[in-house]
Structures are given as C-alpha cells and as structure tokens.
Design a protein around this motif. Sequence first.
Motif, short mmCIF file in Angstrom:
data_model
loop_
_atom_site.label_atom_id
_atom_site.label_comp_id
_atom_site.label_asym_id
_atom_site.label_seq_id
_atom_site.Cartn_x
_atom_site.Cartn_y
_atom_site.Cartn_z
N LYS A 163 0.83 -1.21 0.00
CA LYS A 163 0.00 0.00 0.00
C LYS A 163 0.87 1.26 0.00
O LYS A 163 0.60 2.22 -0.73
CB LYS A 163 -0.93 0.00 1.21
N VAL A 164 1.91 1.25 0.83
CA VAL A 164 2.81 2.40 0.89
C VAL A 164 3.49 2.60 -0.45
O VAL A 164 3.64 3.73 -0.93
CB VAL A 164 3.86 2.20 2.00
N VAL A 165 3.91 1.51 -1.08
CA VAL A 165 4.58 1.61 -2.38
C VAL A 165 3.63 2.19 -3.42
O VAL A 165 4.00 3.06 -4.22
CB VAL A 165 5.09 0.22 -2.82
N LEU A 166 2.37 1.72 -3.42
CA LEU A 166 1.41 2.21 -4.40
C LEU A 166 1.14 3.70 -4.21
O LEU A 166 1.19 4.49 -5.18
CB LEU A 166 0.11 1.42 -4.29
N LEU A 167 0.83 4.11 -2.98
CA LEU A 167 0.54 5.53 -2.73
C LEU A 167 1.76 6.40 -3.01
O LEU A 167 1.63 7.51 -3.55
CB LEU A 167 0.07 5.71 -1.29
#
Length: 566
Positions: free
Chosen positions: A80-84
């Motif tokens: 999730k952190v990578v996507l955002l």
Amino acid sequence: MPHVTTETRGTRNPPRDRRRTVVGTVVGLLSVGASLGAAELASALARTAPPVIAVGDAVVDNTPPALMELAISLFGTADKVVLLSGIAVVLLGVGAVLGVVALRRPAVGYAGLAVFAAAGIAAVLLRRADEPGAAIPVLVGAAAGASALALLLRSARGYLRPAAEAAAGADGPTGAGPQAPADAQGSQDAPDAHGTGGAQTAHAPEPGPAQGPGRRGFVLTAAGVLAASGTAGALGRLLPSALGGTGGRSAIALPAAAEPLAPLPSGTDLGVPGLSPFSTPAEDFYRIDTALTVPRVDASRWTLRVHGMVDRPFEIDMEELLGLPLVEADITLTCVSNQVGGDLAGNTRWLGHPLADLLRRAGVHADADQILSTSHDGWTCGTPTEVVMDGRDALLAVGMGGEALTPVHGYPARMVVPGLYGFVSATKWVTDIKLTRFADEQAYWAQRGWAVRAPVKTMSRVDVPAPLGRVGSGEVVLAGVAWAQRRGVDAVEVRVDDGAWQTAELARVPGIDTWVQWVAETVVDPGQHTVEVRATDSAGRTQPPERVDPVPNGATGWHRVRFTAE
C-alpha cells in the motif's frame, strides 16, 4: 593596429535556461501541492475518500491478478505504501514538467490539471465504494490547482522578465553585443602587462536573476501557496477526528460477555524466548486488507444491514449490537496469502455476537448458500452459509484481547469465522450482510480467481532458532507454533539436517480453533544446520512436504530454517 575580436553570443543562455527550469519546476510542484491539499480538506468536510485514495483503489481493483500477486510477493505488507508513494511521485513528476512548459504555454498547464481531474473522476466512478460525493474533492482540488498555477505563473513572469530584458539589452538585436565606446577601444589597443599589444575579447555582461521586487514577489507567492496547501492538507487529516462524532473507539464501553470464558489454562504459553506468544497483542496482529488507508468509522453512525434471501431483513446499530448477548471465543486467524513459515497468522480472544443468531433472526432461505458481506470501503467477502450455521464460534466481533477493536482490525465491528482463511470469512468494518448464492454473485477475490470455499490447512512454523540465526552448539531448543482450526493439532514433529523425525512437546490449548506452541530439544555440533517441522491434525492428516503457493486456497509445505551453531 592590433586586431580586435568580439565574441558572438549564441541564441541560448544556459544559466537563464536553468533558472527558468527551476522556476517552472517550483510552479508545477506547488500547483499540484495546492490541488492535493485542497482536495484533502474537501474530502474531510464531505466525509469521502481523498482523490489519491480513490485513484489508488481504482488501480488496485483493476490490476490484473497476476500483477497484483507479483506486487504482494515483492513488497508484502508494504504494498500500500509503495502504491501511494508511486502515485505521489507520478503526480509531482508530471506536475513539475507541466510547470516548466506552462511558463511558455500556460494552456498546457491548465490542460494538465484538467486531465488530472478527469482521471480523478474516472477513479471515483470505478471505485468499488459507492461514494458519488468523492467527485467533489476532485473538482475542488482541480480548481485550487488552477488558481495556484495562475498566481504562480504571473509572479514567475515578474521574476524572469527583468533577467530576459537584461539579456536582450546586453546582446543587442543582433546578438553581437553593444558597441564599445571609443575610449574603451583605445584601451583595448593599449600594450598588455608585458608591454606588447594584444588582442582582447569583449564579453557582454552575464544577465542575472532579478534582485528586486520580482524575485521577492515570486518567493513570497510561492511561500504563501506552500503554506496554504500545507494548512489545508493538515486540516484535512485532523478534521475527521474532530468531526467524527461521539462514536470514537475511546467512547465505546464494551459490556461483559454473557457467559465469560474461563482464563486460559496454565501451560498455554511455554515462555521460550523468541517464540510467538499464545495471545497476540493487537499492535502485533497482522494486517492484510485492500484498504489503502484505514477507514475511520464513527460507531454512533454505524449500521449493519442484513438482507437478501431472507424472510425478515433488518438493520442494527452499535447500541443495539452491544445490547445483545455477547460471547467470547479464542480463535486463530490466518491469511490465505501466508507463505510457508510466514507470520500472517495471529491468535486472540474475541468478543462478539454469534452470527448464526443474526441469520436466524433474518430467516435465511434454504438455498442461500453464500453470506456476501461488504466492508465500509466496498470490499466484499463470500462465506459459506452452512459454515456459520454449523455451531462454531462465528462472531460479529466488537472486541479483541479484552478491548474494543482497533481501527486497523475492523472497528467498530467485523466478522470472525474460525476454520476459514480471512479472505472468505473475516470482513473488517462490516456494514452489509447479504444472503445470496455463489452461483449468482462473486466476492472480491473470487472475481480474481481465488477459491470460494477455503478451509484453513494444517500448518506449522519454526520460530526458534530464527532464520539464519546463531546459537550455541550442544543442546539447542527448537520451538514454534502449529495450527489446524476446527480440527486441532494432534502432533508436531521436527528433524535436524534431514535426520530422523522427533516428536515435539505441545503446549496446552483452550480449544481446537487456536494455534498451539511446540518445543523440542536436540544436540548439534558447531556449523550450519537446518531444522524442518510438520504437523498432524486430529483427522490424521499430516501437512505435505511439497511447496504450493497460496493461490488459490492457501500454501502448503514443510517450513525449513537454516541456523548456525557456534
């Protein structure tokens, strides 16, 4: 008379071009920042998801399953952190380029913001959560970005124009530089320091950035936009808590269970250093879901709708739910994405109302074989109806570990069904339960090729020694956990360096729905070693040695750990 040469300037001025690039980059970044800050504030006031989250959800929901599985395998729980972060980098990067281009062609900058807005609206329409109001923050953000761009462009021109005019005056209309006065010509013909005449090169003065009101004006404008954007973004983050109403987690007082469970029997926790505790603290409990940000649900506004193939559809709110008889259950939850030896499993004591009682109240039709539950963010989960009705401790849970659910783990209410992997049983932030049929409707992961019925497989794990850990040679302690929900673990065996299997000692457990700790001792010489583990459940099934990936219904295989004895 010595020859006088004059250097002819090119049509480009690298320092001035670099300055223009820097200014344009600042204009673009601040315009995007203004758009994001205003959108964050508008989403807080409208109680909807910010545009970045809507875009992220659309990306997740429309990513091919194979690519999604690759991302999970590469980044794990950090996906999730990578996507955002990736979305933010793209927005800022494109914004920086648009800012540079907009200095010469403003229409391109405004067109870029319009494209961003169109993408945001499309993401809202594609998002699984039914939030039409989420388009409002997109439009507010686009308007704020356009306003900031206009303001910054006007200020940037005031900063760059004096430098451009200075360059034009220095270069002259032909670019050959101004004519030198006669006395200057004479000085060029004068002898040099060595007493000889020499050719001199006339250089036009290098134009520099504006030092007066132009530069100050741009700096002040940029600072103002930055401050306004940061303030709006901060308010957008803080307002949900301030406007959240009276249903925050701290306001919930959980009632006692109607029939409290006895304390855990002595011997459930072996106390081996490095061994997973029998009861997992909430802060250490694994989190796997598709929500890019943790939903902040106000319990005072929360309702659960039960409908579909039932005789008596109804809704309940939190006050009514807490007034129903609550029960406790010790249950281990396991994620289907858990690899062999993975840590996506946790055990705790849950508090909630039996799901079977809710279904009986609704009067479920005989052919309704699926409970299709929906979370606050629109994620769906399909659970076999017969599993919930077979007498196991399937709960609409409100507490874990003696406290109210945390937001990360589903506050204010979630489903907990022992014996099934979480993707078909453990809906967090649940708001809707629809009785339907598997043949008629598919849940989120079923649409992506995962199983619709996924009982937990018998599994064991080595916690001690840690992978690639170092221990003293001689007598070595081996320890870990094993689970086989709804069946229970009958035996755990370990072996070192492919030797003979050794039966481990099992800790006590309160029931068949929890994991169990195991421990064994062995003697090893100095050097590198491996330890393997396998479990056998009460049905006589021993976990197979062949490694199978989690897709579509859970991993299998023996966990193997390498360690070094010194």
